[in-house]
Design an enzyme around this catalytic site. Structure first.
Site: not given
Length: 268
Positions: A96, A157
């Protein structure tokens, strides 16, 4: 069932391993989620490292595919170096790829991301690039050789959900052969269902589960939401209308209607 990075999976939910209140809660949440892919950070935990062996043992017990990330990297050189270290430690060519360009929004640096992607693909990696919903950046990544894109729904987030559904839908329509996984900004199961209803192939999240009051129950909720959204897309939603349309006909004779004389005969 779907195919990604040379693997065949059942679950379309990918889950991170950070921020949980305890390793035990993390393990239970991952089990309940049904995920077959978990992300791990080389900078946070490494197999065999002091203090990391318990974590690594738990991850191995899940029998899942590992997706190492380059979290925290801010340059091409740093990201490429971290990716090579991760491949050696975790024994996988999946990575990733994150190359952060801004500390406040954690938005990817599109120029460094494309450059690092080209290098890693040449080095034999299956790159899962963390990007924004920008179509041109996505196009450059596909041209670099990516068969997977991981656009954000919102900044990492924030839990804000889909900030730009139009752009995400555009990615789906313009890249029908590319695996699309929504990464970052998903805060609620309804957000996950919504992105799957757009035709995305999967959802990757971490904070939405780990920071919930009950991470285990939230993991179950996300698993159900992802499955529901995928089923809805496959089924094909009804078209939207500008005007109301009754589901019960108001013209003509209902099929169950009978003449009064018939009713009298029935009840006589």
């Amino acid at each position: 069932m779907w195919h990604i990075g040379g693997e065949t999976l059942q679950s379309r939910l990918l889950v991170g391993t950070a921020l949980y209140p305890s390793p035990e809660v993390m393990l239970k949440a991952l089990q309940v989620s049904g995920t077959q892919v978990v992300t791990v950070s080389l900078r946070r935990q490494a197999p065999g490292a002091r203090g990391g062996e318990q974590f690594w043992g738990m991850i191995r017990s899940l029998n899942v595919h590992l997706l190492p990330n380059t979290a925290g990297c801010r340059s091409v050189k740093e990201a490429v170096t971290t990716a090579h270290m991760a491949r050696e430690l975790f024994v996988t060519n999946w990575i990733k790829l994150e190359v952060i360009g801004d500390d406040l929004t954690l938005q990817p640096d599109p120029f460094a991301l494309v450059e690092a992607t080209k290098i890693l693909i040449q080095d034999g990696f299956e790159v899962f690039p963390y990007t924004t919903e920008d179509f041109i950046v996505a196009q450059r990544l596909v041209e670099a050789g990516c068969s997977i894109l991981m656009p954000w729904a919102a900044p990492i987030g924030t839990g804000k959900g889909l900030m730009n559904p139009y752009a995400l839908k555009l990615l789906r329509s313009r890249f029908p052969q590319v695996q699309l996984i929504a990464d970052a900004g998903i805060g609620l199961p309804s957000h996950a269902a919504q992105v799957m209803e757009l035709g995305f192939d999967g959802v990757l999240l971490n904070s939405a589960i780990a920071l919930a009051d009950d991470p285990v129950t939230m993991a179950k909720a996300f698993a159900l939401a992802v499955e529901a959204g995928a089923c809805a897309y496959q089924a094909g939603p009804m078209p939207q209308r500008e005007l109301a349309a009754p589901s019960t006909p108001v013209l003509g004779t209902p099929f169950w209607h009978q003449q009064p004389s018939q009713k009298q005969e029935i009840f006589s």
